[in-house]
Design a protein around this motif. Structure first.
Motif, PDB file in Angstrom:
ATOM      1  N   UNK A  62     -20.000  11.450  22.318  1.00 15.91           N
ATOM      2  CA  UNK A  62     -20.048   9.999  22.448  1.00 15.91           C
ATOM      3  C   UNK A  62     -19.443   9.536  23.771  1.00 15.91           C
ATOM      4  N   UNK A  63     -18.316  10.126  24.153  1.00 13.13           N
ATOM      5  CA  UNK A  63     -17.687   9.765  25.416  1.00 13.13           C
ATOM      6  C   UNK A  63     -18.553  10.184  26.601  1.00 13.13           C
ATOM      7  N   UNK A  64     -19.165  11.369  26.492  1.00  8.22           N
ATOM      8  CA  UNK A  64     -20.056  11.836  27.561  1.00  8.22           C
ATOM      9  C   UNK A  64     -21.231  10.875  27.718  1.00  8.22           C
ATOM     10  N   UNK A  65     -21.772  10.437  26.583  1.00 11.24           N
ATOM     11  CA  UNK A  65     -22.874   9.474  26.607  1.00 11.24           C
ATOM     12  C   UNK A  65     -22.413   8.162  27.234  1.00 11.24           C
ATOM     13  N   UNK A  66     -21.228   7.718  26.867  1.00 11.11           N
ATOM     14  CA  UNK A  66     -20.711   6.458  27.400  1.00 11.11           C
ATOM     15  C   UNK A  66     -20.543   6.531  28.914  1.00 11.11           C
ATOM     16  N   UNK A  69     -24.012   6.478  30.285  1.00 12.06           N
ATOM     17  CA  UNK A  69     -24.680   5.209  29.974  1.00 12.06           C
ATOM     18  C   UNK A  69     -24.267   4.080  30.912  1.00 12.06           C
ATOM     19  N   UNK A  70     -23.183   4.271  31.660  1.00 14.29           N
ATOM     20  CA  UNK A  70     -22.724   3.213  32.557  1.00 14.29           C
ATOM     21  C   UNK A  70     -23.778   2.857  33.595  1.00 14.29           C
ATOM     22  N   UNK A  76     -32.894   4.820  27.819  1.00 18.41           N
ATOM     23  CA  UNK A  76     -32.347   6.168  27.992  1.00 18.41           C
ATOM     24  C   UNK A  76     -31.026   6.338  27.258  1.00 18.41           C
ATOM     25  N   UNK A  77     -30.237   5.255  27.134  1.00 21.01           N
ATOM     26  CA  UNK A  77     -29.017   5.339  26.322  1.00 21.01           C
ATOM     27  C   UNK A  77     -29.373   5.617  24.869  1.00 21.01           C
ATOM     28  N   UNK A 140     -19.606  -4.016  23.918  1.00 22.17           N
ATOM     29  CA  UNK A 140     -19.778  -3.202  22.705  1.00 22.17           C
ATOM     30  C   UNK A 140     -19.496  -1.731  22.964  1.00 22.17           C
ATOM     31  N   UNK A 141     -19.881  -1.246  24.123  1.00 21.72           N
ATOM     32  CA  UNK A 141     -19.660   0.154  24.468  1.00 21.72           C
ATOM     33  C   UNK A 141     -18.174   0.452  24.561  1.00 21.72           C
ATOM     34  N   UNK A 142     -17.433  -0.426  25.231  1.00 21.33           N
ATOM     35  CA  UNK A 142     -15.992  -0.229  25.384  1.00 21.33           C
ATOM     36  C   UNK A 142     -15.270  -0.317  24.042  1.00 21.33           C
TER      37      UNK A 142
END
Length: 210
Positions: A62-66, A69-70, A76-77, A140-142
């Motif tokens: 999840x952190x890698x995706x976040x 995703x930036x 793609x996210x 929401x991501x943060x």
């Protein structure tokens, strides 16, 4: 007005940079604890530790995706999140199989190892939560990544309680109960992520192709 926009842009850039750094710290901690708990779970014969390692694996992903995703579009996210969802489902099923196997064989886990690793995992998640605490009121991501670490600390406490239960009852049942509950939550979360990712991919497919 131009000066205000520049200042706002610089502020957002600084926040994104700090958030990225916080995510890297959380990613390192969760990936490390995933490896530690997989090894410790196998050594101690603890299904609960394996289940908790599922959380660490999911969080690391999840952190890698976040982080990625930036700079990515929503399509793609969602595509990357879909992979995460299927991964969570796979690990959840794997843990449930482990629970059934442990119940059938009657192997009692090592309570001491469970407790020590549970405490270490709790410390790691508390550190992750503190690092991400600043961004709890962001987008929401943060918000999601901070809640992820905060909620996982609760799972670590459950593992510690399972260790106490195993030590007190000299039975594997507390360990299996905690593992089954955590695996079920992992399966439910994975299913939710898959469904939401599919919906977001479909909703943004036209714009992506365009």
């Amino acid at each position: 007005m131009a000066g205000c926009q520049c200042e706002h842009h610089t502020s957002n850039h600084n926040i994104s940079k700090k958030f990225r750094n916080a995510l890297w710290i959380a990613l390192f901690l969760n990936l490390s604890l995933f490896i530690i708990e997989v090894i410790a779970g196998a050594h101690a014969g603890s299904a609960a530790l394996w289940a908790d390692s599922l959380d660490f694996a999911g969080d690391a992903f999840n952190y890698a995706i976040s982080i990625m995703a930036l700079g990515l579009s929503l399509y793609w996210r969602a595509s990357i999140a879909l992979v995460k969802g299927y991964t969570m489902l796979f690990f959840a099923i794997l843990i449930l199989v482990k629970v059934i196997w442990a119940y059938c064989t009657g192997v009692q886990p090592e309570a001491m190892t469970m407790g020590v690793i549970g405490i270490i995992a709790l410390i790691a998640n508390v550190i992750s939560a503190l690092v991400l605490y600043t961004f709890r009121d962001g987008d929401a991501n943060m918000t999601s990544v901070w809640l992820c670490s905060r909620n996982d600390a609760i799972g670590n406490i459950a593992v510690i309680l399972a260790a106490v239960g195993v030590f007190g009852t000299q039975s594997a049942i507390p360990d299996l109960i905690v593992a089954a509950v955590m695996a079920s939550l992992g399966f439910s979360s994975g299913y939710h992520v898959v469904q939401k990712s599919r919906a977001e991919r479909q909703a943004n497919k036209t714009g992506h192709l365009a």
